[in-house]
Design a protein around this motif. Structure first.
Motif, mmCIF file in Angstrom:
data_model
loop_
_atom_site.group_PDB
_atom_site.id
_atom_site.type_symbol
_atom_site.label_atom_id
_atom_site.label_comp_id
_atom_site.label_asym_id
_atom_site.label_seq_id
_atom_site.Cartn_x
_atom_site.Cartn_y
_atom_site.Cartn_z
ATOM 1 N N LEU A 71 0.832 -1.198 0.000
ATOM 2 C CA LEU A 71 0.000 0.000 0.000
ATOM 3 C C LEU A 71 0.868 1.249 0.000
ATOM 4 O O LEU A 71 0.604 2.217 -0.741
ATOM 5 C CB LEU A 71 -0.930 -0.014 1.213
ATOM 6 C CG LEU A 71 -1.997 1.070 1.289
ATOM 7 C CD1 LEU A 71 -2.963 0.953 0.109
ATOM 8 C CD2 LEU A 71 -2.747 0.973 2.594
ATOM 9 N N GLY A 72 1.917 1.246 0.805
ATOM 10 C CA GLY A 72 2.826 2.397 0.849
ATOM 11 C C GLY A 72 3.528 2.607 -0.474
ATOM 12 O O GLY A 72 3.670 3.746 -0.945
ATOM 13 N N SER A 73 3.975 1.532 -1.101
ATOM 14 C CA SER A 73 4.667 1.666 -2.389
ATOM 15 C C SER A 73 3.712 2.151 -3.472
ATOM 16 O O SER A 73 4.104 2.878 -4.386
ATOM 17 C CB SER A 73 5.328 0.346 -2.784
ATOM 18 O OG SER A 73 4.344 -0.642 -3.025
ATOM 19 N N ALA A 74 2.449 1.764 -3.393
ATOM 20 C CA ALA A 74 1.464 2.235 -4.371
ATOM 21 C C ALA A 74 1.286 3.744 -4.269
ATOM 22 O O ALA A 74 1.191 4.435 -5.294
ATOM 23 C CB ALA A 74 0.138 1.518 -4.156
ATOM 24 N N PHE A 75 1.251 4.271 -3.049
ATOM 25 C CA PHE A 75 1.123 5.713 -2.877
ATOM 26 C C PHE A 75 2.373 6.435 -3.369
ATOM 27 O O PHE A 75 2.290 7.508 -3.960
ATOM 28 C CB PHE A 75 0.844 6.082 -1.419
ATOM 29 C CG PHE A 75 -0.592 5.935 -1.038
ATOM 30 C CD1 PHE A 75 -1.559 6.768 -1.575
ATOM 31 C CD2 PHE A 75 -0.987 4.955 -0.140
ATOM 32 C CE1 PHE A 75 -2.896 6.643 -1.230
ATOM 33 C CE2 PHE A 75 -2.314 4.816 0.213
ATOM 34 C CZ PHE A 75 -3.270 5.666 -0.331
ATOM 35 N N ILE A 76 3.563 5.833 -3.134
ATOM 36 C CA ILE A 76 4.807 6.465 -3.565
ATOM 37 C C ILE A 76 4.877 6.484 -5.091
ATOM 38 O O ILE A 76 5.222 7.508 -5.707
ATOM 39 C CB ILE A 76 6.021 5.714 -2.977
ATOM 40 C CG1 ILE A 76 6.084 5.941 -1.468
ATOM 41 C CG2 ILE A 76 7.317 6.148 -3.636
ATOM 42 C CD1 ILE A 76 7.107 5.080 -0.753
ATOM 43 N N VAL A 77 4.552 5.381 -5.745
ATOM 44 C CA VAL A 77 4.607 5.303 -7.194
ATOM 45 C C VAL A 77 3.597 6.259 -7.825
ATOM 46 O O VAL A 77 3.885 6.960 -8.811
ATOM 47 C CB VAL A 77 4.378 3.850 -7.680
ATOM 48 C CG1 VAL A 77 4.157 3.786 -9.177
ATOM 49 C CG2 VAL A 77 5.552 2.989 -7.278
#
Length: 80
Positions: A71-77
């Protein structure tokens, strides 16, 4: 795992005439040995059960951690 409740007869059968109690003593020793063996098996199963519970907790925690990373990586990307 719930502890099974085995009922053990309290009264002993009467001795046969002229036996002097000899036939029931080996039987009683064998019964006690069997109960001790069953208690050891039950203790081992309880130990395995507690380890399985810890494994499920660890797997659940790992799954939550991976979901949070995803979930965190999705927001960063998406934000980058």
């Amino acid at each position: 795992m719930s502890d099974p409740q085995f009922s053990r007869p309290k009264a002993r059968p009467p001795d046969p005439d002229g036996s002097g109690g000899c036939p029931t003593e080996p039987h009683e020793q064998a019964t006690d040995a069997l109960w001790q063996y069953l208690r050891r098996i039950e203790s081992g199963l309880d130990h395995i059960d507690s380890r399985i519970d810890r494994l499920y907790i660890a797997l659940g925690g790992g799954t939550v951690l991976l979901a949070a990373i995803g979930l965190g990586s999705a927001f960063i990307v998406r934000g980058g």
